[in-house]
Design an enzyme around this catalytic site. Structure first.
Site, mmCIF file in Angstrom:
data_model
loop_
_atom_site.group_PDB
_atom_site.id
_atom_site.type_symbol
_atom_site.label_atom_id
_atom_site.label_comp_id
_atom_site.label_asym_id
_atom_site.label_seq_id
_atom_site.Cartn_x
_atom_site.Cartn_y
_atom_site.Cartn_z
ATOM 1 N N GLY A 105 -18.830 33.855 8.892
ATOM 2 C CA GLY A 105 -20.323 34.143 9.747
ATOM 3 C C GLY A 105 -20.051 35.404 10.200
ATOM 4 N N CYS A 106 -19.075 35.844 10.892
ATOM 5 C CA CYS A 106 -18.960 37.016 11.524
ATOM 6 C C CYS A 106 -18.771 37.595 10.711
ATOM 7 C CB CYS A 106 -17.572 36.774 12.530
ATOM 8 S SG CYS A 106 -17.628 36.186 13.980
ATOM 9 N N THR A 107 -17.752 37.695 9.150
ATOM 10 C CA THR A 107 -18.225 38.768 8.247
ATOM 11 C C THR A 107 -19.627 39.031 7.829
ATOM 12 O OG1 THR A 107 -15.748 37.577 7.333
ATOM 13 C CG2 THR A 107 -17.194 39.154 5.928
#
Length: 150
Positions: free
Chosen positions: A43-45
């Site tokens: 998700g952060c990527t």
């Protein structure tokens, strides 16, 4: 809870190259300050790649993007290089700024309560005032939504 209309708290953190970065460095520009939980997670990527894909559009609107997590400078350097991020990732290992901006919240991980960094974004105007806060974030759509509302 920081709300639109309030002055954004000042801070200085090191970026992925170990250089100190202060919010005050960006007076005269709009700052998109986004908090995320961990480098190299899906998700952060996806969220970071969304900002990178639109970075020229943010810059054309006189805006800078700053990502903040508790990960180390070395972790940020590897993450940014691997993903091709041209914007700065700020390291907050003590989670002081994360807490200052209300992004440190209770979560559940593997059925156990933990304190972690929530996905949260602030838009800060050229004078240092918060103009928008994003809490309900879909990682793949977030950058586009922020950009459309600048």
């Amino acid at each position: 809870m920081l709300k639109p209309g309030t002055i954004a708290p000042e801070f200085t953190l090191n970026d992925q190259f170990g250089n100190p970065v202060s919010l005050a460095d960006f007076r005269g520009k709009t700052v998109v300050l986004y908090f995320y939980s961990k480098d190299n997670t899906s998700g952060c990527t996806a969220e970071g790649l969304g900002f990178q894909a639109r970075i020229a559009e943010f810059e054309s609107k006189n805006a800078v993007v700053l990502g903040v997590s508790k990960d180390s400078v070395a972790s940020h350097e590897k993450f940014a290089a691997r993903q091709g991020f041209s914007f700065r990732l700020l390291s907050d290992p003590d989670r002081f700024v994360i807490g200052l901006y209300d992004a440190l919240n209770p979560k559940t991980m593997y059925g156990k309560p933990v304190i972690g960094t929530s996905r949260l974004t602030y838009v800060i105007d050229a004078d240092g005032k918060i103009t928008n806060v994003y809490r309900d974030i879909k990682a793949n759509e977030h950058a586009e939504r922020v950009l459309s509302e600048l």
